[in-house]
Design an enzyme around this catalytic site. Structure first.
Site, mmCIF file in Angstrom:
data_model
loop_
_atom_site.group_PDB
_atom_site.id
_atom_site.type_symbol
_atom_site.label_atom_id
_atom_site.label_comp_id
_atom_site.label_asym_id
_atom_site.label_seq_id
_atom_site.Cartn_x
_atom_site.Cartn_y
_atom_site.Cartn_z
ATOM 1 N N LYS A 257 4.186 9.249 8.735
ATOM 2 C CA LYS A 257 3.712 8.917 10.145
ATOM 3 C C LYS A 257 4.669 9.350 11.340
ATOM 4 C CE LYS A 257 0.739 5.296 8.311
ATOM 5 N NZ LYS A 257 1.015 4.452 7.062
ATOM 6 N N TYR B 61 0.867 -1.360 -0.049
ATOM 7 C CA TYR B 61 -0.018 -0.116 0.081
ATOM 8 C C TYR B 61 0.902 1.282 -0.191
ATOM 9 C CZ TYR B 61 -3.355 3.498 1.590
ATOM 10 O OH TYR B 61 -4.093 4.643 1.773
ATOM 11 N N ASP C 164 9.197 2.951 -0.200
ATOM 12 C CA ASP C 164 8.256 3.670 0.687
ATOM 13 C C ASP C 164 8.409 3.209 1.822
ATOM 14 O OD1 ASP C 164 5.965 4.713 1.669
ATOM 15 O OD2 ASP C 164 4.568 3.922 0.266
HETATM 16 C C1 LIG Z 1 0.410 5.080 5.759
HETATM 17 C C2 LIG Z 1 1.271 4.946 4.459
HETATM 18 C C3 LIG Z 1 1.070 5.707 3.419
HETATM 19 C C4 LIG Z 1 0.250 6.931 3.368
HETATM 20 O O1 LIG Z 1 0.383 7.927 4.013
HETATM 21 P P1 LIG Z 1 -0.856 8.687 4.334
HETATM 22 O O2 LIG Z 1 -0.207 9.742 5.473
HETATM 23 O O3 LIG Z 1 -1.849 7.881 5.269
HETATM 24 O O4 LIG Z 1 -1.159 9.542 3.340
HETATM 25 C C5 LIG Z 1 2.013 5.461 2.119
HETATM 26 N N1 LIG Z 1 2.611 4.362 2.249
HETATM 27 C C6 LIG Z 1 2.773 3.627 3.360
HETATM 28 C C7 LIG Z 1 3.877 2.349 3.218
HETATM 29 C C8 LIG Z 1 2.154 3.680 4.555
HETATM 30 O O5 LIG Z 1 2.248 2.970 5.347
#
Ligand SMILES: *Cc1c(COP(=O)(O)O)cnc(C)c1O
Length: 450
Positions: A285, A162, A257
């Site tokens: 995060k 994701y 990511d």
């Molecule tokens: C949480 C997350 C996102 C998205 O971040 P948001 O702040 O919710 O837009 C993208 N990539 C990864 C791996 C994530 O865990």
């Protein structure tokens, strides 16, 4: 303490009565008149567990309290950002101090420099960075940068990863080993999905085929540092090495990511865990200390393509927001204390392994996968789960029961069996022991009729 003898725990006699959730239920009814599904982010809606969402009133340390006054030991941690726990005094104080001077200027502040310096000085994977307001934005911008830098259009992603809700990444695998993606959300044009190639994780053959089939067309491969949004799919070192090499050989960029894994596994995230040097990294995060932030970074050479230095446009009214920067500075400063990650990761692995020992002693079909302070309880007897297809959807029925039993015992997990849990620095031995006892009882109930 149950040390190594978890199999001898007394058998629990039965489910506990449901906790009172009247106020939460009332708030949820009202919320449904305002928001689709009553929520501002879908997974919060409790669609795959029992009951309606708990409305949280406050959090402190490893605890949260809901609107009905129930107290929980929290393993969701706002889905990852709260590595120090809720309402950490250092974060709160810094935010409060900075807020006295106003909350947004749309002009540079020294706080942006301060957070950037903290990150760049202590992280060898980024030379220059750009702050955004969410992880989604960071990823979206990283993709644009990769396309701008390489002059290619196609992106390769993995089934089970994701990357936020950006159009070109809301794509799932079609049939066949190497396919164009199919959109996984209404509203994403087919033509966008056609620029995204989706393959299974941990599969060198699929990767090789994709690069052969789309020779010279792939701008970047994007992967979660360690996939942790669809279970915890820990990839083999050998595979990650292979991935790095094949990107290099094809002049495609490798995007890690690390919105979840960044500053979670260690200050340098999954890249350092594997000893891999990605071309572009995204974070989010944890770097916002609970406030909305994201960022992407790369070498100075690659980042020179970002506007206003270069031709890749990307902007944000609230990017580098001073209050969010303040929270990030306070949080990351704590993470740099010597021994921080060692202590946290030891605590988390002791926790995960002791649940595993309990389950194994009782022959329960449960595997507790964990890395750093991330854990995932999978109802399976497979020793490894490394691809989305390895997860049995039917096993989620067991998670549903577990989730309810845990709520009724004062333990809060994210409301989906596909989501990982987080141990924070605020979880003390005492609370982890309490949580274990509750988990053991709940597992006895889950497997009562196995
Ligand atoms: C949480 C997350 C996102 C998205 O971040 P948001 O702040 O919710 O837009 C993208 N990539 C990864 C791996 C994530 O865990």
């Amino acid at each position: 303490m149950f040390s190594g003898n978890e199999g001898d725990m007394p058998v629990n006699t039965g489910s506990k009565a449901d906790i009172s959730r009247e106020k939460s239920a009332e708030l949820y009814e009202k919320a449904k008149s305002f928001f689709p599904g009553g929520v501002n982010s879908p997974v919060r809606a409790f669609k795959s567990v029992y009951g309606t969402p708990l409305f949280i009133q406050k959090g402190d340390g490893c605890f949260v309290w809901d609107a009905d006054g129930n107290q929980f030991i929290d393993f969701c941690g706002s889905w990852g950002p709260l590595i120090l726990g809720h309402n950490h005094p250092k974060v709160r104080e810094k935010v409060t101090e900075v807020m006295q001077n106003g909350m947004s200027f749309g002009a540079p502040t020294a706080l942006e420099n301060e957070l950037a310096e903290l990150i760049i000085k202590n992280n060898k994977y980024v030379e220059k960075i750009r702050f955004t307001s969410s992880g989604t934005e960071a990823v979206m911008s990283a993709i644009r940068l990769a396309r701008g830098f390489t002059g290619r259009d196609k992106i390769l992603k993995f089934e089970g990863c994701y990357h936020g809700h950006t159009d070109s990444l809301l794509v799932k695998a079609g049939s066949g080993l190497v396919t164009f993606g199919e959109t996984s959300s209404a509203g994403v044009p087919k033509s966008f999905a056609q620029e995204t190639i989706v393959i299974p994780l941990n599969d060198q053959k699929a990767l090789t085929e994709a690069f052969e089939q789309f020779k010279g067309e792939i701008a970047a491969v994007i992967i979660e540092g360690i996939p942790a949004n669809n279970g915890l799919l820990i990839q083999d070192q050998e595979y990650v090495n292979f991935l790095q090499q094949i990107c290099k050989d094809n002049q495609s960029l490798l995007i890690f990511d690390e919105v979840i894994t960044g500053f979670r596994l260690g200050f340098e995230g999954a890249a350092a865990h594997y000893g891999i040097k990605p071309d572009i990294v995204t974070y989010g995060k944890i770097i916002g200390g609970g406030l909305p932030v994201g960022m992407y970074g790369a070498s100075a050479e690659i980042m020179a393509h970002i506007s206003p230095d270069g031709g890749v446009y990307q902007a944000g009214t609230l990017s580098g927001n001073p209050v969010a920067m303040a929270a990030g500075i306070a949080q990351l400063s704590e993470l740099l204390r010597s021994g921080f990650y060692k202590d946290l990761n030891n605590k988390a692995s002791e926790f995960a392994e002791s649940i595993q020992r309990f389950a194994t002693a009782r022959n329960y079909k449960l595997k507790v996968f964990h890395v750093g302070s991330i854990f995932w309880m999978a109802f399976t007897d497979k020793d490894k789960i490394q691809t989305a297809a390895d997860i049995d959807p039917a096993s989620m029925e067991k998670f549903k029961v577990l989730h309810r039993e845990l709520l009724n015992r004062g333990i809060y997990f994210g409301p989906s069996g596909y989501e990982v849990g987080f141990v924070s620095a605020a979880h003390t031995k005492i609370e982890l022991e309490k949580a274990k006892r509750a988990i053991f009882e709940a597992l006895d109930l889950v497997f009562r009729n196995k």
